[in-house]
Design a protein around this motif. Structure first.
Motif, PDB file in Angstrom:
ATOM      1  N   TYR A  31       0.823  -1.202   0.000  1.00 19.02           N
ATOM      2  CA  TYR A  31       0.000   0.000   0.000  1.00 19.02           C
ATOM      3  C   TYR A  31       0.857   1.253   0.000  1.00 19.02           C
ATOM      4  O   TYR A  31       1.896   1.302   0.671  1.00 19.02           O
ATOM      5  N   THR A  49       3.007  11.428   0.951  1.00 20.49           N
ATOM      6  CA  THR A  49       2.732  10.018   0.685  1.00 20.49           C
ATOM      7  C   THR A  49       4.014   9.293   0.342  1.00 20.49           C
ATOM      8  O   THR A  49       4.872   9.849  -0.354  1.00 20.49           O
ATOM      9  N   ALA A  96      -3.520   7.419   5.936  1.00 17.80           N
ATOM     10  CA  ALA A  96      -4.383   6.779   4.956  1.00 17.80           C
ATOM     11  C   ALA A  96      -3.582   5.786   4.117  1.00 17.80           C
ATOM     12  O   ALA A  96      -2.368   5.946   3.964  1.00 17.80           O
ATOM     13  N   ALA A  98      -3.529   3.563   0.383  1.00 12.57           N
ATOM     14  CA  ALA A  98      -4.052   3.439  -0.975  1.00 12.57           C
ATOM     15  C   ALA A  98      -3.467   2.201  -1.637  1.00 12.57           C
ATOM     16  O   ALA A  98      -2.255   1.998  -1.579  1.00 12.57           O
ATOM     17  N   CYS A 101      -1.489   4.594  -6.020  1.00 11.94           N
ATOM     18  CA  CYS A 101      -1.597   5.979  -6.472  1.00 11.94           C
ATOM     19  C   CYS A 101      -0.287   6.348  -7.134  1.00 11.94           C
ATOM     20  O   CYS A 101       0.747   5.757  -6.852  1.00 11.94           O
ATOM     21  N   CYS A 106      -1.908  10.814  -5.991  1.00 13.99           N
ATOM     22  CA  CYS A 106      -1.588  10.612  -4.580  1.00 13.99           C
ATOM     23  C   CYS A 106      -2.005  11.797  -3.721  1.00 13.99           C
ATOM     24  O   CYS A 106      -2.066  11.684  -2.499  1.00 13.99           O
ATOM     25  N   TYR A 112      -7.483   7.057  -1.736  1.00 11.51           N
ATOM     26  CA  TYR A 112      -7.150   6.261  -0.559  1.00 11.51           C
ATOM     27  C   TYR A 112      -8.330   5.395  -0.119  1.00 11.51           C
ATOM     28  O   TYR A 112      -9.466   5.861  -0.042  1.00 11.51           O
ATOM     29  N   TRP A 115      -8.692   4.884   6.078  1.00 10.88           N
ATOM     30  CA  TRP A 115      -8.320   6.080   6.844  1.00 10.88           C
ATOM     31  C   TRP A 115      -8.277   5.770   8.326  1.00 10.88           C
ATOM     32  O   TRP A 115      -9.091   4.985   8.828  1.00 10.88           O
TER      33      TRP A 115
END
Length: 125
Positions: A31, A49, A96, A98, A101, A106, A112, A115
């Motif tokens: 992730y 991110t 978060a 994702a 991304c 992102c 995402y 959370w």
């Protein structure tokens, strides 16, 4: 899936703080892990991110050079080192996750999947 952010608190302007986000229930290393923040009366905004597929790191212009995002896949934890904090950094910080991304994607909350609840950071001047 659970994302538990911690490490928030009261810090003086110019000081430092380190946030952590412990993840469970997902294959963490697969992730992209990000941080967002939301100040009172404002929309949630992107902070940083750390991707997994391309290994790239993205920062918002407002924190570039002051904040550092990192991740420890062995501990299923991501971090946000906040240095030289300013009044405008006061917000609730959310971590978060994702599945994927890249680039500008992102920066978007819609990218995402999961959370955390958030941790309050208050900067005093």
């Amino acid at each position: 899936v659970q994302l538990q952010a911690s490490g928030g608190g009261l810090v003086q302007a110019g000081g430092s703080l380190r946030l952590s986000c412990a993840a469970s229930g997902l294959t963490f290393s697969r992730y992209a892990m990000g941080w967002f923040r939301q100040a009172p009366g404002k929309e949630r905004e992107f902070v940083a991110t750390a991707g997994w597929s391309d290994g790239r790191i993205y920062y918002a212009d407002s924190v570039e050079g002051r904040f550092t995002i990192s991740r420890d896949n062995a501990k299923n934890t991501e971090y946000l080192q906040m240095n030289s904090v300013k009044d405008e950094d006061t917000a609730v910080y959310y971590c978060a996750a994702a599945t994927y991304c890249s680039g500008y994607g992102c920066y978007k909350t819609a990218s995402y999947n999961y959370w955390g609840r958030g941790t309050q950071v208050t900067v005093s001047s």
